[in-house]
Write a protein that holds these residues in place. Sequence first.
Motif, PDB file in Angstrom:
ATOM      1  N   ALA A 151      36.428  24.723   9.464  1.00 27.94           N
ATOM      2  CA  ALA A 151      35.574  23.899  10.246  1.00 27.94           C
ATOM      3  C   ALA A 151      34.163  23.102  10.317  1.00 27.94           C
ATOM      4  O   ALA A 151      33.487  23.074  10.999  1.00 27.94           O
ATOM      5  CB  ALA A 151      33.899  25.491   9.622  1.00 27.94           C
ATOM      6  N   CYS A 152      35.061  22.097   9.921  1.00 39.76           N
ATOM      7  CA  CYS A 152      34.772  21.006   9.547  1.00 39.76           C
ATOM      8  C   CYS A 152      34.486  20.475  11.343  1.00 39.76           C
ATOM      9  O   CYS A 152      35.091  20.048  12.045  1.00 39.76           O
ATOM     10  CB  CYS A 152      35.262  19.727   8.775  1.00 39.76           C
ATOM     11  N   THR A 153      33.401  19.006  11.737  1.00 36.20           N
ATOM     12  CA  THR A 153      32.732  19.148  12.488  1.00 36.20           C
ATOM     13  C   THR A 153      33.684  17.359  12.649  1.00 36.20           C
ATOM     14  O   THR A 153      34.230  16.833  11.190  1.00 36.20           O
ATOM     15  CB  THR A 153      31.749  18.468  13.087  1.00 36.20           C
ATOM     16  N   THR A 158      35.789  21.084  15.956  1.00 37.08           N
ATOM     17  CA  THR A 158      36.073  21.368  15.131  1.00 37.08           C
ATOM     18  C   THR A 158      38.125  20.911  14.315  1.00 37.08           C
ATOM     19  O   THR A 158      38.359  20.602  15.706  1.00 37.08           O
ATOM     20  CB  THR A 158      35.749  22.734  14.171  1.00 37.08           C
ATOM     21  N   LYS A 159      37.865  20.817  12.823  1.00 35.19           N
ATOM     22  CA  LYS A 159      38.745  20.806  12.984  1.00 35.19           C
ATOM     23  C   LYS A 159      40.337  21.031  13.436  1.00 35.19           C
ATOM     24  O   LYS A 159      40.050  23.340  13.187  1.00 35.19           O
ATOM     25  CB  LYS A 159      39.229  19.825  11.395  1.00 35.19           C
ATOM     26  N   MET A 160      41.541  20.980  12.981  1.00 30.19           N
ATOM     27  CA  MET A 160      42.766  21.973  13.098  1.00 30.19           C
ATOM     28  C   MET A 160      42.658  22.981  12.363  1.00 30.19           C
ATOM     29  O   MET A 160      43.156  23.944  12.917  1.00 30.19           O
ATOM     30  CB  MET A 160      43.840  21.644  13.219  1.00 30.19           C
ATOM     31  N   HIS A 214      31.878  14.360   6.487  1.00 27.66           N
ATOM     32  CA  HIS A 214      32.098  15.742   7.508  1.00 27.66           C
ATOM     33  C   HIS A 214      33.457  16.644   6.749  1.00 27.66           C
ATOM     34  O   HIS A 214      35.302  16.210   6.894  1.00 27.66           O
ATOM     35  CB  HIS A 214      32.795  15.433   9.054  1.00 27.66           C
ATOM     36  N   THR A 215      33.797  17.210   5.507  1.00 34.99           N
ATOM     37  CA  THR A 215      34.996  17.339   4.764  1.00 34.99           C
ATOM     38  C   THR A 215      34.498  18.873   3.570  1.00 34.99           C
ATOM     39  O   THR A 215      32.607  18.799   3.994  1.00 34.99           O
ATOM     40  CB  THR A 215      34.625  16.451   3.915  1.00 34.99           C
ATOM     41  N   CYS A 216      35.193  19.581   3.737  1.00 32.36           N
ATOM     42  CA  CYS A 216      35.316  21.056   2.346  1.00 32.36           C
ATOM     43  C   CYS A 216      35.662  21.171   1.421  1.00 32.36           C
ATOM     44  O   CYS A 216      37.684  20.333   2.274  1.00 32.36           O
ATOM     45  CB  CYS A 216      35.086  22.382   4.170  1.00 32.36           C
ATOM     46  N   PRO A 217      36.844  22.284   1.204  1.00 34.46           N
ATOM     47  CA  PRO A 217      37.594  22.411   0.749  1.00 34.46           C
ATOM     48  C   PRO A 217      39.208  22.475   0.759  1.00 34.46           C
ATOM     49  O   PRO A 217      40.174  22.117   1.059  1.00 34.46           O
ATOM     50  CB  PRO A 217      37.646  23.949  -0.082  1.00 34.46           C
ATOM     51  N   VAL A 218      39.398  23.458   2.162  1.00 33.54           N
ATOM     52  CA  VAL A 218      40.389  23.215   3.096  1.00 33.54           C
ATOM     53  C   VAL A 218      41.114  21.473   3.324  1.00 33.54           C
ATOM     54  O   VAL A 218      41.982  21.407   3.087  1.00 33.54           O
ATOM     55  CB  VAL A 218      40.668  23.619   4.522  1.00 33.54           C
ATOM     56  N   CYS A 219      39.967  20.704   3.698  1.00 26.04           N
ATOM     57  CA  CYS A 219      40.434  19.425   4.365  1.00 26.04           C
ATOM     58  C   CYS A 219      40.481  18.633   3.311  1.00 26.04           C
ATOM     59  O   CYS A 219      41.544  17.499   3.551  1.00 26.04           O
ATOM     60  CB  CYS A 219      40.356  19.022   6.006  1.00 26.04           C
ATOM     61  N   LEU A 220      39.868  18.594   2.040  1.00 23.18           N
ATOM     62  CA  LEU A 220      39.612  18.038   1.072  1.00 23.18           C
ATOM     63  C   LEU A 220      40.841  18.763   0.312  1.00 23.18           C
ATOM     64  O   LEU A 220      40.952  18.485  -1.068  1.00 23.18           O
ATOM     65  CB  LEU A 220      39.119  17.892  -0.222  1.00 23.18           C
TER      66      LEU A 220
HETATM   67 ZN   LIG Z   1      36.970  20.627   6.143  1.00 26.41          ZN
END
Ligand SMILES: [Zn+2]
Length: 482
Positions: free
Chosen positions: A25-27, A20-22, A37-43
């Motif tokens: 929890a995205c792959t 998962t990312k730094m 593979h995106t979520c509110p954190v990495c976007l």
């Molecule tokens: Zn993410």
Amino acid sequence: MSGWEPVIGLEVHVELATQTKMFCACTVSFGDPPNLHTCPVCLAHPGALPVVNQRAVEYAVRIALALGCTVRPRNVFHRKNYFYPDLPKAYQISQYDEPLAVDGAFDYWVGDERLSCRINRVHMEEDAAKLVHSGESGRIAGSDYSLVDFNRGGTPLIEIVTEPDIASPEAAREFLNQMRNLLVELGVSQCIMEEGQIRWDANISVRPAGSTTLGVRTELKNMNSFRFLQQALESEIPRQTAILEAGGTIDQETLHFDPETGTTSSLRSKEEAHDYRYFPEPDLVPLVMDPAFVEEIRAAQPELPAARIERFVRDYGLSRYDAFVLGAQGPLARFYEAAASGADPKLTANWTMGEYLAHINAAGLEPGHGHVTPARLAALVGLVVDGVISGSAAKQVFALMAEERAEPQEIVETHGLGQISDEGALDAVVARVVADNPAQADQFRAGKEQLLGYFVGLVMKATQGRANPKLANDLVRKALGK
Ligand SMILES: [Zn+2]
């Protein structure tokens, strides 16, 4: 170019092979459909909070320890601010004045010379998203529009910063090649260059030979080809030297290397650290390293390539060059060691570097894959040592072994490749060869010793390489009355 010496430093970026990312929890993926593979954190949605990936920290510590760095007990993440479409937060979470680890060294080889490069620091950060530029060249220049793929955004990234200790383009290339081997061995990244999993910036300046003052440097950014790096440095050194010899000054700037023309051109003037307005990341507490966590990682470190190469020289009596070829990369090293445990290590080394490497390269196989197992190679070497087959027959056995799943002994029997060590069986062949070549036989009898090889060669040919060479020698001499 006499009178001037290049000074090269590197910043190596490595994408870690975590699940998962730094900070979310995205792959971590490559080649998946864009923006899967995106979520509110990495976007960077407002209010989303980052959480540090423990496995990424573990991998980072592995790297730091392998480079002999001091892992600092307290780490702070900083925001590195810049505005670009690949960075939705408009800052990258990185590390600044309190990085993961400092003060290491990396030893590497250029030919037979062992060199050491000091490591300034190792720090953790997150990767930016990937920009895909329209148009054939894939470059931003001349492109009508660009697309952003956020799958890569937030991938754990390690930056390894060297001191400017590298003194030639070739050394820079070897440094990176061997650094890559080390990182793969540590299991922290596959370092697939085409996928950008390892990439680097190089800075370069020249100075009068013997001087200890550093000249003004230029930077080559975001490279992922050893060959282009070497070419870029080889073109940049004479460019800077010519400017300085003409009494000019070097501009500190970022350069672009064009592989088509083999030259560099100015991209932009270089940013200073203060341009990034670094400040501590308020959404993350400082990372306090538990000494037990670090010691656990240290205890579990695998044997590193440099140590393995030394051991191959010491334990197997290999030359340094052979030890390097066989020991630099884990899969081949493990194949060789498994084979050498069952046969003469030096002969096994020759077979591994010769027939075996040629075979897997031609077949596009990874070491350890295919029909030629370490045990089969060891058995083949054993047959040669025991005189069951000749060296040339062994090559035929190897070729057959590469094609079919069979033991070498079995191949020798089914294909009748066993060495002929029976005097009676060879006598007739020798007699015929001598009778067929009366002129050469006379010359040999008259003292032309070097014709012995000619006759033995004919005997080998007549027996498809199966004659015992020593016996063939003796019988030819006997037949010619010497
Ligand atoms: Zn993410």
